[in-house]
Design an enzyme around this catalytic site. Sequence first.
Site, short mmCIF file in Angstrom:
data_model
loop_
_atom_site.label_atom_id
_atom_site.label_comp_id
_atom_site.label_asym_id
_atom_site.label_seq_id
_atom_site.Cartn_x
_atom_site.Cartn_y
_atom_site.Cartn_z
N MET A 52 5.39 15.58 22.75
CA MET A 52 4.79 15.80 24.07
C MET A 52 5.54 15.02 25.15
O MET A 52 5.02 14.79 26.24
CB MET A 52 3.31 15.40 24.05
CG MET A 52 2.51 16.27 23.07
SD MET A 52 0.77 16.39 23.49
CE MET A 52 0.28 14.69 23.35
N HIS A 110 9.96 8.67 18.57
CA HIS A 110 10.52 10.03 18.65
C HIS A 110 12.00 10.01 18.28
O HIS A 110 12.49 10.92 17.60
CB HIS A 110 10.38 10.57 20.07
CG HIS A 110 8.97 10.66 20.57
ND1 HIS A 110 8.50 9.82 21.56
CD2 HIS A 110 7.94 11.47 20.24
CE1 HIS A 110 7.23 10.13 21.82
NE2 HIS A 110 6.87 11.11 21.04
N GLY A 117 5.51 11.95 12.69
CA GLY A 117 5.35 10.52 12.47
C GLY A 117 4.13 10.22 11.60
O GLY A 117 3.06 10.77 11.81
N ASP A 143 0.61 9.26 13.08
CA ASP A 143 -0.49 10.22 13.20
C ASP A 143 -0.71 10.85 11.82
O ASP A 143 -0.45 12.04 11.61
CB ASP A 143 -0.15 11.26 14.26
CG ASP A 143 0.08 10.59 15.62
OD1 ASP A 143 -0.89 10.14 16.22
OD2 ASP A 143 1.25 10.50 16.05
N SER A 169 3.28 6.87 23.36
CA SER A 169 3.44 7.17 24.78
C SER A 169 2.30 6.56 25.59
O SER A 169 2.47 6.21 26.75
CB SER A 169 3.47 8.68 24.99
OG SER A 169 4.49 9.26 24.20
P1 AMP Z 1 3.70 12.83 20.51
O1 AMP Z 1 4.76 13.03 21.52
O2 AMP Z 1 2.86 11.60 20.73
O3 AMP Z 1 2.86 14.07 20.26
O4 AMP Z 1 4.44 12.55 19.15
C1 AMP Z 1 5.42 13.41 18.67
C2 AMP Z 1 5.77 13.02 17.27
O5 AMP Z 1 6.25 11.69 17.26
C3 AMP Z 1 4.55 13.06 16.33
O6 AMP Z 1 4.96 13.56 15.08
C4 AMP Z 1 4.18 11.61 16.23
O7 AMP Z 1 3.51 11.28 15.03
C5 AMP Z 1 5.53 10.95 16.30
N1 AMP Z 1 5.41 9.55 16.68
C6 AMP Z 1 4.70 9.05 17.72
N2 AMP Z 1 4.73 7.71 17.72
C7 AMP Z 1 5.49 7.36 16.65
C8 AMP Z 1 5.91 6.10 16.10
N3 AMP Z 1 5.54 4.94 16.65
N4 AMP Z 1 6.67 6.12 14.99
C9 AMP Z 1 7.04 7.30 14.42
N5 AMP Z 1 6.69 8.50 14.89
C10 AMP Z 1 5.92 8.54 15.99
#
Ligand code: AMP
Length: 288
Positions: free
Chosen positions: A36, A43, A153, A156, A192
Site C-alpha cells: 500500500m 517492503h 511479511g 501480518d 507505514s
Molecule cells: P502494507 O504496505 O502495509 O500493506 O504491506 C505490504 C507488505 O509488506 C505486506 O506483505 C506486509 O506484511 C509487508 N510488511 C509490512 N511491514 C513489514 C515488516 N516490518 N517486515 C516485513 N514485511 C513487512
Amino acid sequence: MTSTERRTTTRVVRTRAELREGLADVPRPLGLVPTMGWLHAGHRSLMQRARADDATAIATIFVNPRQFNEAADFQRYPRNEARDLAICEEEGVDLVFAPGVDEVYPPGFDTVVSVGAVARPLEGAARPGHFDGVATVVAILFDLIAADHAYFGQKDAQQVMVIRQMARDLAIPTEVIACPTVREPDGLALSSRNVHLDPAERAAAPVLRRALVAARDRWAAGERSGDALRQAMRAVVAEEPLATPAYVSVADGRTLAELDRVVDGGPALLSLAARFGSTRLIDNEPIG
Ligand code: AMP
C-alpha cells in the site's frame, strides 16, 4: 543473472491494459510484492527476495479502500508515490502497478472474497470487513498478474494465512511466500503507520516486541499454559502507560484457535495489538 546485468529502470503502469502489455513476454519466474505504499525497509526486504528468486519483479502500490474498516484510517494513511517509485527503482523492481481505485474496482464491481475461519479471530474480530477487503484485492491482483510467487511479511501473520487459504480455495497457482519481519534496532516492527507516532508514543511502541519476547522466553523455559503466556504479555504491556492493549493471543499456528496449552511440535503464534494514541499497531512471534 547478476545485478549488473539486470535492467533497473522501473516501468510504471496504471491500467489493466498497460499491465497486460507490460507483463507480456517478461522473463519468468515472476515475483509479486503487493503493497500500500509508504515503502520502508520491510517492503524493501520483500522486493529483494523477489529480485533474488525471480527473473522479473513486480510491485503493486495501491491503498485499498476496501480493507480499511475506519474511513479516517484510510484518509490519513500516508502516501508519497514519488518516494515509493524511487525505492522500487533502487531495489531493481522491473514493473510497478499503481492503479487508481476504478481500475481495480471498475464501476459496477460487486463481489466480495470472504475467507472463513482463519479470517475471523484477532484482526478479523477487531477490524470487521478488513480481511474481506484484503482477500478481494489480492484475488484481483493475483488474477491480473499471474505471478509465480507472491511475497508477504510475517509481520501480518494472519494476513498470510488468509491469503494462502484464498489462493488455495480459488485454485490460484501463485505461491504465497512469507518473509521475516524487519524491525527497528529497538525491536519495533517497521510499519507505514509508525509515521503517525509522536516521539513519546514511538518510545513506548517497542513494548509490543518486549511482551512477545517475554512470552517466548517463558515458553522456551517450559511454560505451556496459554493463559500463563497471555498473562506474561499482558503484564509487560501494562507497564507502558501509553499503550492501550486490544488483544493478546496464544493461538494454534494453523487455525488461529486460542490454545489452552501449547502442544510441543505444533506451531503456535503469539500475537498482540495495541493502540498508542490514535495509532494501532500489531506484532507477532511464531513459536514451536
Ligand atoms: P502494507 O504496505 O502495509 O500493506 O504491506 C505490504 C507488505 O509488506 C505486506 O506483505 C506486509 O506484511 C509487508 N510488511 C509490512 N511491514 C513489514 C515488516 N516490518 N517486515 C516485513 N514485511 C513487512
